[in-house]
Design a protein around this motif. Structure first.
Motif, PDB file in Angstrom:
ATOM      1  N   ASN A  83      32.535  39.059  37.210  1.00 49.82           N
ATOM      2  CA  ASN A  83      31.106  39.343  37.167  1.00 49.82           C
ATOM      3  C   ASN A  83      30.766  39.688  35.714  1.00 49.82           C
ATOM      4  O   ASN A  83      31.544  40.369  35.057  1.00 49.82           O
ATOM      5  CB  ASN A  83      30.818  40.516  38.116  1.00 49.82           C
ATOM      6  N   SER A  84      29.621  39.242  35.234  1.00 46.67           N
ATOM      7  CA  SER A  84      29.294  39.447  33.822  1.00 46.67           C
ATOM      8  C   SER A  84      29.087  40.919  33.458  1.00 46.67           C
ATOM      9  O   SER A  84      29.246  41.287  32.305  1.00 46.67           O
ATOM     10  CB  SER A  84      28.064  38.630  33.431  1.00 46.67           C
ATOM     11  N   ILE A  85      28.756  41.754  34.410  1.00 47.53           N
ATOM     12  CA  ILE A  85      28.577  43.182  34.136  1.00 47.53           C
ATOM     13  C   ILE A  85      29.892  43.938  34.359  1.00 47.53           C
ATOM     14  O   ILE A  85      30.292  44.764  33.543  1.00 47.53           O
ATOM     15  CB  ILE A  85      27.493  43.796  35.063  1.00 47.53           C
ATOM     16  N   LYS A  86      30.559  43.635  35.446  1.00 47.41           N
ATOM     17  CA  LYS A  86      31.764  44.376  35.823  1.00 47.41           C
ATOM     18  C   LYS A  86      33.046  43.801  35.248  1.00 47.41           C
ATOM     19  O   LYS A  86      34.083  44.443  35.285  1.00 47.41           O
ATOM     20  CB  LYS A  86      31.872  44.443  37.349  1.00 47.41           C
ATOM     21  N   GLY A  87      33.001  42.568  34.760  1.00 43.14           N
ATOM     22  CA  GLY A  87      34.178  41.956  34.161  1.00 43.14           C
ATOM     23  C   GLY A  87      35.093  41.314  35.168  1.00 43.14           C
ATOM     24  O   GLY A  87      34.666  40.534  36.025  1.00 43.14           O
ATOM     25  N   VAL A  88      36.383  41.649  35.069  1.00 42.22           N
ATOM     26  CA  VAL A  88      37.442  41.054  35.896  1.00 42.22           C
ATOM     27  C   VAL A  88      38.154  42.201  36.594  1.00 42.22           C
ATOM     28  O   VAL A  88      38.631  43.120  35.937  1.00 42.22           O
ATOM     29  CB  VAL A  88      38.445  40.288  35.007  1.00 42.22           C
ATOM     30  N   TRP A  89      38.222  42.149  37.910  1.00 41.78           N
ATOM     31  CA  TRP A  89      38.916  43.237  38.593  1.00 41.78           C
ATOM     32  C   TRP A  89      39.630  42.723  39.832  1.00 41.78           C
ATOM     33  O   TRP A  89      39.174  41.811  40.501  1.00 41.78           O
ATOM     34  CB  TRP A  89      38.002  44.418  38.888  1.00 41.78           C
ATOM     35  N   PRO A  90      40.806  43.310  40.106  1.00 41.91           N
ATOM     36  CA  PRO A  90      41.618  42.869  41.240  1.00 41.91           C
ATOM     37  C   PRO A  90      41.098  43.400  42.570  1.00 41.91           C
ATOM     38  O   PRO A  90      40.362  44.372  42.629  1.00 41.91           O
ATOM     39  CB  PRO A  90      43.001  43.453  40.930  1.00 41.91           C
ATOM     40  N   VAL A  91      41.508  42.719  43.625  1.00 45.43           N
ATOM     41  CA  VAL A  91      41.210  43.159  44.989  1.00 45.43           C
ATOM     42  C   VAL A  91      42.453  43.857  45.522  1.00 45.43           C
ATOM     43  O   VAL A  91      43.557  43.315  45.448  1.00 45.43           O
ATOM     44  CB  VAL A  91      40.828  41.954  45.881  1.00 45.43           C
ATOM     45  N   ASN A  92      42.275  45.089  46.035  1.00 52.36           N
ATOM     46  CA  ASN A  92      43.426  45.848  46.531  1.00 52.36           C
ATOM     47  C   ASN A  92      43.606  45.752  48.046  1.00 52.36           C
ATOM     48  O   ASN A  92      44.648  46.104  48.576  1.00 52.36           O
ATOM     49  CB  ASN A  92      43.364  47.307  46.092  1.00 52.36           C
ATOM     50  N   SER A  93      42.557  45.305  48.756  1.00 51.07           N
ATOM     51  CA  SER A  93      42.699  45.114  50.205  1.00 51.07           C
ATOM     52  C   SER A  93      41.656  44.121  50.699  1.00 51.07           C
ATOM     53  O   SER A  93      40.586  43.977  50.111  1.00 51.07           O
ATOM     54  CB  SER A  93      42.558  46.441  50.957  1.00 51.07           C
ATOM     55  N   PHE A  94      42.018  43.427  51.774  1.00 46.52           N
ATOM     56  CA  PHE A  94      41.103  42.500  52.425  1.00 46.52           C
ATOM     57  C   PHE A  94      41.047  42.846  53.905  1.00 46.52           C
ATOM     58  O   PHE A  94      42.077  42.846  54.579  1.00 46.52           O
ATOM     59  CB  PHE A  94      41.546  41.049  52.232  1.00 46.52           C
ATOM     60  N   GLU A  95      39.853  43.169  54.377  1.00 47.59           N
ATOM     61  CA  GLU A  95      39.651  43.557  55.775  1.00 47.59           C
ATOM     62  C   GLU A  95      40.626  44.648  56.193  1.00 47.59           C
ATOM     63  O   GLU A  95      41.192  44.613  57.284  1.00 47.59           O
ATOM     64  CB  GLU A  95      39.765  42.340  56.704  1.00 47.59           C
ATOM     65  N   GLY A  96      40.855  45.613  55.284  1.00 50.51           N
ATOM     66  CA  GLY A  96      41.717  46.749  55.584  1.00 50.51           C
ATOM     67  C   GLY A  96      43.196  46.499  55.369  1.00 50.51           C
ATOM     68  O   GLY A  96      43.998  47.433  55.439  1.00 50.51           O
ATOM     69  N   ARG A  97      43.603  45.263  55.110  1.00 49.37           N
ATOM     70  CA  ARG A  97      45.010  44.950  54.858  1.00 49.37           C
ATOM     71  C   ARG A  97      45.261  45.026  53.347  1.00 49.37           C
ATOM     72  O   ARG A  97      44.608  44.340  52.569  1.00 49.37           O
ATOM     73  CB  ARG A  97      45.364  43.566  55.407  1.00 49.37           C
ATOM     74  N   VAL A  98      46.238  45.817  52.960  1.00 45.68           N
ATOM     75  CA  VAL A  98      46.528  46.074  51.552  1.00 45.68           C
ATOM     76  C   VAL A  98      47.053  44.815  50.873  1.00 45.68           C
ATOM     77  O   VAL A  98      47.884  44.097  51.424  1.00 45.68           O
ATOM     78  CB  VAL A  98      47.558  47.215  51.414  1.00 45.68           C
ATOM     79  N   LYS A  99      46.512  44.555  49.678  1.00 46.91           N
ATOM     80  CA  LYS A  99      47.033  43.518  48.788  1.00 46.91           C
ATOM     81  C   LYS A  99      47.777  44.248  47.687  1.00 46.91           C
ATOM     82  O   LYS A  99      47.230  45.140  47.041  1.00 46.91           O
ATOM     83  CB  LYS A  99      45.906  42.668  48.183  1.00 46.91           C
ATOM     84  N   SER A 100      49.018  43.898  47.465  1.00 50.69           N
ATOM     85  CA  SER A 100      49.848  44.623  46.506  1.00 50.69           C
ATOM     86  C   SER A 100      49.303  44.496  45.091  1.00 50.69           C
ATOM     87  O   SER A 100      48.957  43.412  44.642  1.00 50.69           O
ATOM     88  CB  SER A 100      51.283  44.092  46.550  1.00 50.69           C
ATOM     89  N   LEU A 101      49.217  45.634  44.412  1.00 50.23           N
ATOM     90  CA  LEU A 101      48.868  45.647  42.995  1.00 50.23           C
ATOM     91  C   LEU A 101      50.064  46.122  42.172  1.00 50.23           C
ATOM     92  O   LEU A 101      49.916  46.612  41.070  1.00 50.23           O
ATOM     93  CB  LEU A 101      47.650  46.540  42.743  1.00 50.23           C
ATOM     94  N   HIS A 102      51.261  45.952  42.744  1.00 50.01           N
ATOM     95  CA  HIS A 102      52.467  46.309  42.010  1.00 50.01           C
ATOM     96  C   HIS A 102      52.787  45.217  41.015  1.00 50.01           C
ATOM     97  O   HIS A 102      52.227  44.121  41.060  1.00 50.01           O
ATOM     98  CB  HIS A 102      53.631  46.531  42.986  1.00 50.01           C
ATOM     99  N   HIS A 103      53.689  45.512  40.139  1.00 47.82           N
ATOM    100  CA  HIS A 103      54.076  44.574  39.089  1.00 47.82           C
ATOM    101  C   HIS A 103      54.504  43.238  39.714  1.00 47.82           C
ATOM    102  O   HIS A 103      55.452  43.178  40.478  1.00 47.82           O
ATOM    103  CB  HIS A 103      55.219  45.178  38.267  1.00 47.82           C
TER     104      HIS A 103
END
Length: 192
Positions: free
Chosen positions: A150-170
């Motif tokens: 997004n042009s205001i918020k930049g680039v950011w990861p998603v940590n969960s989808f519909e309550g299921r965790v998406k790993s943000l580990h290395h």
């Protein structure tokens, strides 16, 4: 910048010539780095579906009613996936979507709906290995990593989808997201 037609004599219609009003606003760049930049945001699916319109697909215009309806009740650290009338993933309420699935980065094609955001264009120009194509909810569920732009918020990861965790580990996909974030800040002339 906002470009709009000059009001004409018939209600709701502009003049027949090419005259238009232009509104230009300029703001200093501010760092998008915050908690969601590092830790990601949660993602769910909006009940409201995007309208299909090939003539306005890819263009950011002032008719954002679909997004307004889909955004009701959203918190600051969340966003909702917007699907089209055929249940294809197009974007989120406020961002473009990129997913890592099947060993490849993919972003939805915007042939019939969605906004071809400036940060999306920048990412695709810098990283031509990212493919544009059809994205389904199954792809989102199976994605090893997801990030939004997004042009205001930049680039950011998603940590969960519909309550299921998406790993943000290395991981290799997360390293790629961090590389894009760093380059984005450098392009803006902001400290990393």
């Amino acid at each position: 910048m906002i470009v709009s037609r000059i009001v004409g004599t018939a209600p709701g219609y502009g003049s027949t010539d090419d005259a238009c009003d232009r509104i230009i606003q300029v703001f200093p760049a501010s760092s998008p780095v915050n908690n969601t930049w590092q830790n990601g945001i949660s993602l769910s699916v909006a009940e409201h579906r995007l309208s299909l319109n090939r003539q306005t697909a890819g263009i950011k215009h002032l008719n954002r009613l679909d997004q307004v309806l889909a955004a009701r009740g959203l918190s600051q650290d969340a966003d909702r996936l917007m699907l089209d009338q055929n249940d294809s993933v197009i974007e989120t309420v406020a961002a473009n979507v990129f997913i890592y699935v099947g060993g490849h980065w993919l972003t939805p094609a915007l042939d019939c709906a969605g906004v071809n955001g400036v940060v999306r264009e920048w990412v695709l120009a810098k990283y031509p290995q990212i493919r544009c194509g059809a994205v389904t909810l199954v792809d989102i569920e199976n994605a090893e990593a997801i990030f939004l732009t997004n042009s205001i918020k930049g680039v950011w990861p998603v940590n969960s989808f519909e309550g299921r965790v998406k790993s943000l580990h290395h991981s290799e996909p997360l390293n790629f997201i961090r590389q894009i974030q760093k380059q984005f800040l450098q392009e803006l002339g902001l400290n990393t």
